[in-house]
Design a protein around this motif. Structure first.
Motif, PDB file in Angstrom:
ATOM      1  N   LYS A 123      58.183  25.475  54.724  1.00 49.11           N
ATOM      2  CA  LYS A 123      58.032  26.885  55.114  1.00 49.11           C
ATOM      3  C   LYS A 123      58.598  27.817  54.048  1.00 49.11           C
ATOM      4  O   LYS A 123      58.016  28.867  53.756  1.00 49.11           O
ATOM      5  CB  LYS A 123      58.726  27.133  56.456  1.00 49.11           C
ATOM      6  N   MET A 124      59.715  27.431  53.467  1.00 51.08           N
ATOM      7  CA  MET A 124      60.314  28.246  52.414  1.00 51.08           C
ATOM      8  C   MET A 124      59.415  28.286  51.183  1.00 51.08           C
ATOM      9  O   MET A 124      59.215  29.347  50.569  1.00 51.08           O
ATOM     10  CB  MET A 124      61.686  27.686  52.053  1.00 51.08           C
ATOM     11  N   GLU A 125      58.857  27.160  50.812  1.00 57.87           N
ATOM     12  CA  GLU A 125      57.939  27.100  49.671  1.00 57.87           C
ATOM     13  C   GLU A 125      56.730  27.999  49.900  1.00 57.87           C
ATOM     14  O   GLU A 125      56.250  28.658  48.972  1.00 57.87           O
ATOM     15  CB  GLU A 125      57.484  25.663  49.423  1.00 57.87           C
ATOM     16  N   ASN A 126      56.234  28.022  51.131  1.00 58.03           N
ATOM     17  CA  ASN A 126      55.068  28.851  51.437  1.00 58.03           C
ATOM     18  C   ASN A 126      55.367  30.339  51.262  1.00 58.03           C
ATOM     19  O   ASN A 126      54.504  31.112  50.831  1.00 58.03           O
ATOM     20  CB  ASN A 126      54.572  28.571  52.857  1.00 58.03           C
ATOM     21  N   ILE A 127      56.595  30.742  51.612  1.00 61.00           N
ATOM     22  CA  ILE A 127      56.989  32.144  51.426  1.00 61.00           C
ATOM     23  C   ILE A 127      56.976  32.497  49.938  1.00 61.00           C
ATOM     24  O   ILE A 127      56.443  33.541  49.531  1.00 61.00           O
ATOM     25  CB  ILE A 127      58.390  32.399  52.022  1.00 61.00           C
ATOM     26  N   ILE A 128      57.548  31.625  49.112  1.00 63.19           N
ATOM     27  CA  ILE A 128      57.596  31.872  47.669  1.00 63.19           C
ATOM     28  C   ILE A 128      56.190  31.833  47.077  1.00 63.19           C
ATOM     29  O   ILE A 128      55.809  32.680  46.260  1.00 63.19           O
ATOM     30  CB  ILE A 128      58.488  30.832  46.958  1.00 63.19           C
ATOM     31  N   ARG A 129      55.386  30.856  47.508  1.00 64.24           N
ATOM     32  CA  ARG A 129      54.016  30.723  47.004  1.00 64.24           C
ATOM     33  C   ARG A 129      53.187  31.964  47.336  1.00 64.24           C
ATOM     34  O   ARG A 129      52.464  32.497  46.486  1.00 64.24           O
ATOM     35  CB  ARG A 129      53.356  29.479  47.596  1.00 64.24           C
TER      36      ARG A 129
END
Length: 201
Positions: A123-129
């Motif tokens: 979920k954190m990666e998706n925010i950054i992506r």
């Protein structure tokens, strides 16, 4: 509900979450029981159930609230990939690190060692992506290299998360602004040039 009651509820929730984060670090999410959390937070089980349905509900609430705060902070950072602004990428990275620094126990529990919560990292990666993708403005044929947009986004997100995890795991060995500055220059100039290595075709 009066102000005194509101503060008591807030303190109880904070105690529950603090206990939860500590226990995840110590024994892993799966091994934790509601009784473990109640004992550590110095409350009874009934008090726990006044605020959360069960352990997954507590986990989801913790993740969603912290990630929502992270997303809100990142969204406020302007970003444009073309022309590329080193200072803007620094701002995004520093915003993330400062947010993490205010919630170190939680992020350590979610991202580090064998007890980490995989779904939180996704979920954190998706925010950054999404943030990086939102600022994307392709060079429209001016690039010397043909690079897949998806591949480049994955490279940036993986590098970003790798630095975040290194920083947390090593107890923040450099200040947030210094990490942000160095990371942004590696992205801007390439890791070989940043390391002083000459590149030949």
């Amino acid at each position: 509900m009066n102000k005194k009651t509101d503060l008591r509820i807030l303190r109880t929730k904070q105690s529950i979450r603090k206990a939860f984060y500590e226990l995840i670090q110590e024994k892993g999410y799966e091994a934790i029981t509601i009784q473990d959390i109640a004992d550590r937070a110095m409350i009874n089980r009934n008090t726990f159930y006044l605020h959360y349905q069960n352990k997954p509900d507590l986990l989801d609430t913790c993740m969603n609230e912290l990630l929502s705060e992270l997303k809100d902070a990142v969204v406020l950072c302007p970003i444009s990939m073309n022309p590329f602004s080193i200072s803007i990428l620094e701002t995004v990275m520093q915003t993330v690190l400062e947010h993490i620094s205010r919630n170190t126990t939680f992020y350590y529990a979610m991202l580090i060692e064998e007890n980490r919560i995989y779904q939180f990292r996704v979920k954190m990666e998706n925010i950054i992506r999404d943030k990086l993708n939102g600022g994307w403005n392709p060079a429209q044929g001016n690039s010397l290299l043909t690079i897949s947009k998806e591949l480049l986004l994955e490279y940036l997100v993986s590098s970003f998360m790798g630095i975040v995890i290194w920083w947390i795991k090593n107890e923040k060995p450099l200040p947030a602004d210094e990490v942000s500055s160095q990371f942004s220059r590696i992205v801007a100039y390439g890791h070989l040039k940043a390391a002083g290595i000459t590149v030949e075709e």
